[in-house]
Design an enzyme around this catalytic site. Structure first.
Site, PDB file in Angstrom:
ATOM      1  N   CYS A  79       0.884  -1.231  -0.090  1.00  0.00           N
ATOM      2  CA  CYS A  79       0.021   0.075   0.004  1.00  0.00           C
ATOM      3  C   CYS A  79       0.861   1.236   0.052  1.00  0.00           C
ATOM      4  O   CYS A  79       1.624   1.541  -1.247  1.00  0.00           O
ATOM      5  CB  CYS A  79      -1.095  -0.028   1.162  1.00  0.00           C
ATOM      6  SG  CYS A  79      -2.389   1.196   1.009  1.00  0.00           S
ATOM      7  N   HIS A 167      -3.688  -5.305   0.271  1.00  0.00           N
ATOM      8  CA  HIS A 167      -3.257  -5.614   1.465  1.00  0.00           C
ATOM      9  C   HIS A 167      -3.139  -7.245   1.613  1.00  0.00           C
ATOM     10  O   HIS A 167      -4.124  -7.890   1.904  1.00  0.00           O
ATOM     11  CB  HIS A 167      -3.950  -5.418   2.668  1.00  0.00           C
ATOM     12  CG  HIS A 167      -3.967  -3.775   2.789  1.00  0.00           C
ATOM     13  ND1 HIS A 167      -2.889  -3.272   3.685  1.00  0.00           N
ATOM     14  CD2 HIS A 167      -4.558  -2.612   2.378  1.00  0.00           C
ATOM     15  CE1 HIS A 167      -2.896  -2.147   3.645  1.00  0.00           C
ATOM     16  NE2 HIS A 167      -3.889  -1.551   2.873  1.00  0.00           N
ATOM     17  N   GLU A 169      -1.968  -9.222   3.611  1.00  0.00           N
ATOM     18  CA  GLU A 169      -1.779  -9.629   5.029  1.00  0.00           C
ATOM     19  C   GLU A 169      -3.327  -9.766   5.657  1.00  0.00           C
ATOM     20  O   GLU A 169      -3.428 -10.316   6.843  1.00  0.00           O
ATOM     21  CB  GLU A 169      -1.105  -8.686   5.925  1.00  0.00           C
ATOM     22  CG  GLU A 169      -1.570  -7.212   6.458  1.00  0.00           C
ATOM     23  CD  GLU A 169      -1.445  -6.309   5.243  1.00  0.00           C
ATOM     24  OE1 GLU A 169      -1.186  -6.629   4.246  1.00  0.00           O
ATOM     25  OE2 GLU A 169      -1.646  -5.165   5.415  1.00  0.00           O
TER      26      GLU A 169
END
Ligand code: XMP
Length: 507
Positions: A79, A167, A169
């Protein structure tokens, strides 16, 4: 040499999550402020640049010189991290009209690219940004796009550097783990051998080196963190560790005796201190919640200090501090600070060196280490319990009689949860003694007794929580049992408030 990934934190709400995901891949990682890269440290295998609340175009944007990092270590920008890589190399990042938040799908990705290898076509990724990269420099190679965002992923030619604007994660990113694994294992070459067992082995060795033959004292609370810290230290330094477990008169029914017995069975050298009277007399007549907390915190420090002084030659104070506390105190935006520091002030007062064997672990990792150390599931799976104990669940002033009533009611509720296989389904539960009396009828007699509230919540970290939707039949049975068996209680209510706006404890 401990292999590690360094995560440079630009302040994103997801930074901790990146660390958890990397550790779930059995790879050790550390979060450091964006401008504190530990140059010269051995064992660094790769670097992740986190997201950020800032835009790269913001005059206050967090800027860091990556010339000593890029090209030397594999780098993954996520990001803001990706936007920063593009922007600082001559690319363009602009605020876009359609801010992209939430689910998106990879419209295209290069199946040969090392980072995207094995990622499915049309895979869901999670987006959360208001800016977007609109132009990448010439030596950047586009490797993934979504329908809305053309430059969703890039690789920098001639370098092991990648950037993704989504993202990986976040759990909703379908192949996020695959992508992180490609980075950690294939690109950084990590052996993925960081496990609870290897953590224990390394920590025991380094505790021995750090402490030598010195003596250490540790406060045990009966909770997971201090227990795991105690067992780990015991493994490292044996009888040079003395633990102190204080009965402040505000524990659960039979808790002091049963926890003490458990500790002794685990081979810990524990001094159990009955300080009930000290706390009851200091709390007498006090109704204000913050005042109660302060009195209990101070009482604990005084008792602990007094007991520790009876020991000779103590050099170290051990604490069960865990990673979220450490990260919070490092936090670059400084927005989240926990307020529950039960033993704040103890290190200063005692003038001892501090040792914190769990300071780099998340709570679930502490539990895994505890299991690996052979600590019983019963102890590892215990609900959290506040440091000030039942004092924050007795509204108004505290008397030994009120403690007895609450202990009995709490015992029925908690035992009921265990017996009905509900204990592990709720995150935390307890009973609150209300300063309210109401009329009831028992047999032919009128009663005028106290009301108690049952509280059970679902949560992941205690920061937010929802009330647990326990079955009515179960609640009915617990209510009956409490009213029939606990003298002094004739009414039971169930707390259906979530946090926020309420809190888990009533005080
Ligand atoms: P609240 O009531 O703030 O609680 O929603 C969140 C979590 O923290 C626990 N808690 C404490 N823990 N010392 C502690 O060690 C404290 O003073 C304290 N106050 C609340 C609470 O039980 C819940 O798990």
């Amino acid at each position: 040499m401990q292999e590690k990934i360094i995560i440079l934190d630009f302040g994103s709400q997801y930074t901790q999550l990146i660390a958890r995901r990397v550790r779930e891949l059995n790879t050790y990682c550390e979060i450091l402020p964006y401008n504190k890269f530990p140059h010269g440290t051995e064992g660094i295998k790769g670097v992740i640049l986190s997201g950020s609340p800032y835009s790269v175009n913001d005059p206050n944007a967090l800027y860091v010189d990556l010339s000593e990092i890029r090209g030397r270590y594999p780098v993954l920008g996520i990001c803001y991290g990706a936007q920063f890589l593009a922007h600082s190399s001559g690319g363009k990042v602009e605020s876009v009209n359609t801010r992209e938040y939430g689910r998106a799908h990879l419209a295209w990705h290069d199946p040969e690219d090392m980072l995207f290898r094995g990622v499915k076509d049309n895979s869901t990724v999670w987006m959360s940004h208001g800016d977007s990269i609109t132009m990448i420099p010439q030596n950047f190679q586009l490797v993934a796009s979504t329908h809305e965002v053309k430059m969703a992923g890039f690789h920098i030619e001639g370098e092991n550097t990648w950037g993704v604007q989504f993202h990986p994660e976040v759990y909703h990113s379908e192949d996020g783990t695959k992508l992180l694994n490609n980075f950690v294992e294939d690109i950084c070459g990590c052996a993925r051998d960081w496990t609870p067992a290897s953590f224990i082995e390394n920590t025991v060795a380094s505790l021995r080196e750090q402490i030598g033959n010195d003596k250490v004292v540790l406060a045990l609370s009966g909770g997971v963190d201090s227990t795991v810290a105690g067992v780990l230290l015991n493994k490292a330094i044996g009888s040079n560790l003395t633990c102190i477990f204080v009965d402040n008169g505000l524990l659960r029914k039979n808790e002091f005796e049963s926890v003490l017995e458990n500790y002794e069975n685990m081979g810990l050298n524990v001094i159990g201190v009955d300080a009930k009277e000290h706390f009851y007399s200091a709390l007498k007549g006090v109704t204000e919640p913050e005042k109660k907390r302060k009195i209990i915190g101070k009482g604990f420090i005084d008792i602990f200090d007094q007991e520790a002084h009876k020991l000779t030659d103590i050099k170290w104070l051990a604490q069960g501090t865990i990673y979220p506390d450490v990260i919070e105190s490092l936090s670059i935006t400084g927005m989240t600070i926990k307020s529950h520091h039960n033993v704040g002030g103890l290190p200063e007062k005692m003038n001892l060196k501090i040792v914190e064997p769990l300071r780099l672990l998340f709570k679930d990792e502490v539990r895994r280490v505890g299991r690996e150390l052979g600590i019983s599931d019963k102890l590892i799976g215990r609900h959290p319990f506040p440091g000030p104990g039942l004092a924050v669940r007795i509204l108004g002033d505290i008397t030994p009689e009120k403690v007895r009533v609450l202990q009995e009611a709490d015992h029925i509720f908690i035992q009921g949860l265990i017996d009905n296989n509900l204990y592990d389904k709720v995150w935390q539960a307890g009973v609150i003694l209300l300063p309210v009396q109401s009329v009831g009828v028992m047999g032919d007699e009128r009663t005028y007794e106290n009301a108690v509230a049952l509280r059970a919540v679902l949560s992941t970290d205690g920061m937010t929580a929802d009330w647990a939707h326990l079955p009515y039949e179960f609640l009915g049975k617990v209510s009956n049992d409490i009213i029939n068996k606990v003298k002094g209680v004739n009414r039971v209510v169930y707390d259906i408030s979530s946090k926020p706006p309420s809190t888990i404890e009533w005080e």
